[in-house]
Design a protein around this motif. Structure first.
Motif, PDB file in Angstrom:
ATOM      1  N   ALA A 146       0.747  -1.220   0.198  1.00 49.76           N
ATOM      2  CA  ALA A 146       0.019   0.043  -0.173  1.00 49.76           C
ATOM      3  C   ALA A 146       0.971   1.355  -0.049  1.00 49.76           C
ATOM      4  O   ALA A 146       0.461   2.226  -0.625  1.00 49.76           O
ATOM      5  N   ASP A 147       1.900   1.118   0.861  1.00 49.02           N
ATOM      6  CA  ASP A 147       2.932   2.345   0.672  1.00 49.02           C
ATOM      7  C   ASP A 147       3.436   2.439  -0.665  1.00 49.02           C
ATOM      8  O   ASP A 147       3.416   3.568  -0.881  1.00 49.02           O
ATOM      9  N   GLY A 148       3.712   1.144  -1.151  1.00 51.05           N
ATOM     10  CA  GLY A 148       4.389   1.445  -2.523  1.00 51.05           C
ATOM     11  C   GLY A 148       3.580   2.135  -3.671  1.00 51.05           C
ATOM     12  O   GLY A 148       3.816   2.723  -4.512  1.00 51.05           O
ATOM     13  N   LYS A 149       2.098   1.984  -3.543  1.00 49.35           N
ATOM     14  CA  LYS A 149       1.147   2.403  -4.342  1.00 49.35           C
ATOM     15  C   LYS A 149       0.937   3.772  -4.113  1.00 49.35           C
ATOM     16  O   LYS A 149       0.800   4.652  -5.088  1.00 49.35           O
ATOM     17  N   ARG A 150       1.278   4.191  -2.864  1.00 52.03           N
ATOM     18  CA  ARG A 150       0.938   5.778  -2.550  1.00 52.03           C
ATOM     19  C   ARG A 150       2.333   6.605  -3.284  1.00 52.03           C
ATOM     20  O   ARG A 150       2.009   7.554  -3.858  1.00 52.03           O
ATOM     21  N   VAL A 151       3.331   5.882  -3.420  1.00 51.27           N
ATOM     22  CA  VAL A 151       4.444   6.528  -3.722  1.00 51.27           C
ATOM     23  C   VAL A 151       4.484   6.362  -5.490  1.00 51.27           C
ATOM     24  O   VAL A 151       4.681   7.390  -6.156  1.00 51.27           O
ATOM     25  N   VAL A 155       4.609   9.243  -8.298  1.00 45.71           N
ATOM     26  CA  VAL A 155       5.418   8.960  -9.520  1.00 45.71           C
ATOM     27  C   VAL A 155       4.680   9.418 -10.790  1.00 45.71           C
ATOM     28  O   VAL A 155       4.936  10.184 -11.544  1.00 45.71           O
ATOM     29  N   ARG A 156       3.161   9.034 -10.752  1.00 46.05           N
ATOM     30  CA  ARG A 156       2.357   9.331 -11.649  1.00 46.05           C
ATOM     31  C   ARG A 156       2.350  10.778 -11.902  1.00 46.05           C
ATOM     32  O   ARG A 156       2.294  11.257 -12.907  1.00 46.05           O
ATOM     33  N   GLU A 157       1.987  11.254 -10.752  1.00 43.43           N
ATOM     34  CA  GLU A 157       1.767  12.922 -10.729  1.00 43.43           C
ATOM     35  C   GLU A 157       3.027  13.468 -11.439  1.00 43.43           C
ATOM     36  O   GLU A 157       2.825  14.607 -12.074  1.00 43.43           O
ATOM     37  N   THR A 158       4.173  13.340 -11.008  1.00 43.18           N
ATOM     38  CA  THR A 158       5.391  13.879 -11.448  1.00 43.18           C
ATOM     39  C   THR A 158       5.712  13.504 -12.750  1.00 43.18           C
ATOM     40  O   THR A 158       5.861  14.443 -13.804  1.00 43.18           O
ATOM     41  N   ILE A 202      11.173  12.707  -6.409  1.00 43.40           N
ATOM     42  CA  ILE A 202       9.979  11.785  -5.710  1.00 43.40           C
ATOM     43  C   ILE A 202      10.247  12.046  -4.202  1.00 43.40           C
ATOM     44  O   ILE A 202       9.447  12.204  -3.239  1.00 43.40           O
ATOM     45  N   GLU A 203      11.628  11.894  -3.954  1.00 41.48           N
ATOM     46  CA  GLU A 203      11.808  11.876  -2.293  1.00 41.48           C
ATOM     47  C   GLU A 203      11.713  13.195  -1.732  1.00 41.48           C
ATOM     48  O   GLU A 203      11.288  13.529  -0.613  1.00 41.48           O
ATOM     49  N   ARG A 204      12.019  14.140  -2.695  1.00 44.89           N
ATOM     50  CA  ARG A 204      11.915  15.609  -1.962  1.00 44.89           C
ATOM     51  C   ARG A 204      10.285  15.774  -1.914  1.00 44.89           C
ATOM     52  O   ARG A 204      10.055  16.675  -0.828  1.00 44.89           O
ATOM     53  N   ARG A 205       9.330  15.155  -2.614  1.00 42.28           N
ATOM     54  CA  ARG A 205       8.098  15.498  -2.651  1.00 42.28           C
ATOM     55  C   ARG A 205       7.498  14.520  -1.351  1.00 42.28           C
ATOM     56  O   ARG A 205       6.312  15.026  -0.711  1.00 42.28           O
ATOM     57  N   ALA A 206       8.274  13.687  -1.131  1.00 42.21           N
ATOM     58  CA  ALA A 206       7.365  12.634   0.295  1.00 42.21           C
ATOM     59  C   ALA A 206       8.738  12.254   1.037  1.00 42.21           C
ATOM     60  O   ALA A 206       8.928  10.967   1.080  1.00 42.21           O
ATOM     61  N   PRO A 207       9.340  13.173   1.784  1.00 42.90           N
ATOM     62  CA  PRO A 207      10.528  12.872   2.446  1.00 42.90           C
ATOM     63  C   PRO A 207      10.202  11.784   3.313  1.00 42.90           C
ATOM     64  O   PRO A 207      11.323  10.996   3.818  1.00 42.90           O
TER      65      PRO A 207
END
Length: 339
Positions: A146-151, A155-158, A202-207
């Motif tokens: 589920a965490d992977g799906k959140r990430v 990714v899709r948004e970016t 992606i890390e910057r957006r969800a640290p």
């Protein structure tokens, strides 16, 4: 008495399947013939995923409970219609790997108890220039699918923001892979560096959720984006590959709209055949949308200007230009002694 072999007509080829009743998945009871029949059922999809790509093979001659053979070199003794592509490894050595151009070659490999196929992100026409950027979303211990799906949603948004088209699939295990078709203009170090810049964004957006730390001891309970899957000779299981798990899950292409509601276990050697018969390949258009790397190259340039440079390569690589010390942080602290 069990038949010692069967002969199957696959396209224009006749492929012999030996010991078809040999059980490869003891818990699920799936045999070699079941594996072969699966790959025939998803033939259009698996061939699209592997076409013209050097491909490494994971074989389980004694079933998935037995020893695995990770085979980079295609057997020299093979039918004349089984094709190969020559690749060079980071060590400088080379090998001729399976290069799929038709379904019969996949069935031939399945007869060797190849459970899953691991293609390069480049094609035979120019093996040194990838035509695929790979975003590997890898949940670490303490995190979930589920965490992977959140990430993956980030990714899709970016990707949408920069005008790239990504194609998601389950890994068949814990993670999610997103493929982006790119122009085959850049060699592996450039593509990998772009993948690193994307992962850092992606890390910057969800640290609190994402990490790009190469060393496991630094990742914590976060989702790792493995930029090194874009390095030479690093491969991932292809779309439609069966995975060597007791439940015979499959690395399943899905649509972005489906992804929030799916689970790895939804897609197996059995269920994927029904899904494919109903939907065909949901990523049939993957080769029709090709992106350039200009945006990501700009991100790389920005990072370099800001003093954010390279990250470690895998241990089998020689020291690469600009790479920081390839030393585990705890080991470096120990070697440095007390301060």
């Amino acid at each position: 008495m069990a038949s010692p072999f069967v002969e199957l007509e696959v396209g224009e080829r006749t492929v012999k399947v030996t010991n078809p009743d040999k059980v490869l998945f003891p818990e699920a009871g799936h045999t070699k013939r079941d594996l072969v029949d699966y790959y025939v059922a998803v033939g259009e999809g698996i061939v699209r995923a592997l076409r013209e790509r050097p491909t490494q093979l994971r074989r389980f001659p004694d079933g998935i409970a037995g020893e695995q053979i990770y085979q980079k070199r295609v057997p020299q003794k093979r039918p004349e219609w089984v094709e190969a592509a020559r690749v060079t490894f980071p060590s400088g050595r080379h090998a001729d790997e399976l290069c799929v151009t038709e379904l019969a070659q996949v069935v031939w490999a399945a007869n060797l108890a190849v459970v899953d196929f691991h293609p390069w992100p480049s094609r035979r026409a120019d093996v040194d220039r990838p035509d695929e950027l790979r975003i590997d979303v890898d949940p670490q211990p303490g995190t979930t699918f589920a965490d992977g799906k959140r990430v993956a949603a980030i990714v899709r948004e970016t990707l949408d923001e920069i005008g790239y088209v990504g194609w998601p699939k389950t890994s068949g295990n814990r993670g999610i892979h997103v493929a982006v078709r790119i122009e085959p203009r850049w060699e592996f170090p450039v593509v990998r560096r772009c993948a690193l810049a994307f992962a850092r964004e992606i890390e910057r957006r969800a640290p609190d959720l994402v990490t790009t730390a190469w060393w496991k001891e630094e990742r914590g309970e976060k989702v790792f984006i493995d930029y090194n899957q874009n390095a030479r000779d690093r491969t991932i299981a292809s779309a439609y590959s069966v995975r060597p798990r007791p439940d015979a899950t499959v690395s399943a292409p899905v649509t972005w709209d489906e992804l929030p509601d799916v689970e790895t276990e939804d897609f197996t050697l059995v269920s994927m055949q029904e899904r494919f018969a109903r939907l065909d390949d949901v990523q049939a258009g993957i080769d029709d949308v090709v992106c350039d790397l200009e945006v990501l190259l700009e991100w790389v340039a920005r990072e370099e200007t800001e003093g954010v440079g390279e990250a470690p390569y895998p241990p089998n690589f020689p020291k690469m230009p600009g790479e920081p010390p390839r030393v585990q942080p705890s080991r470096a602290r120990k070697d440095a002694g007390p301060t």
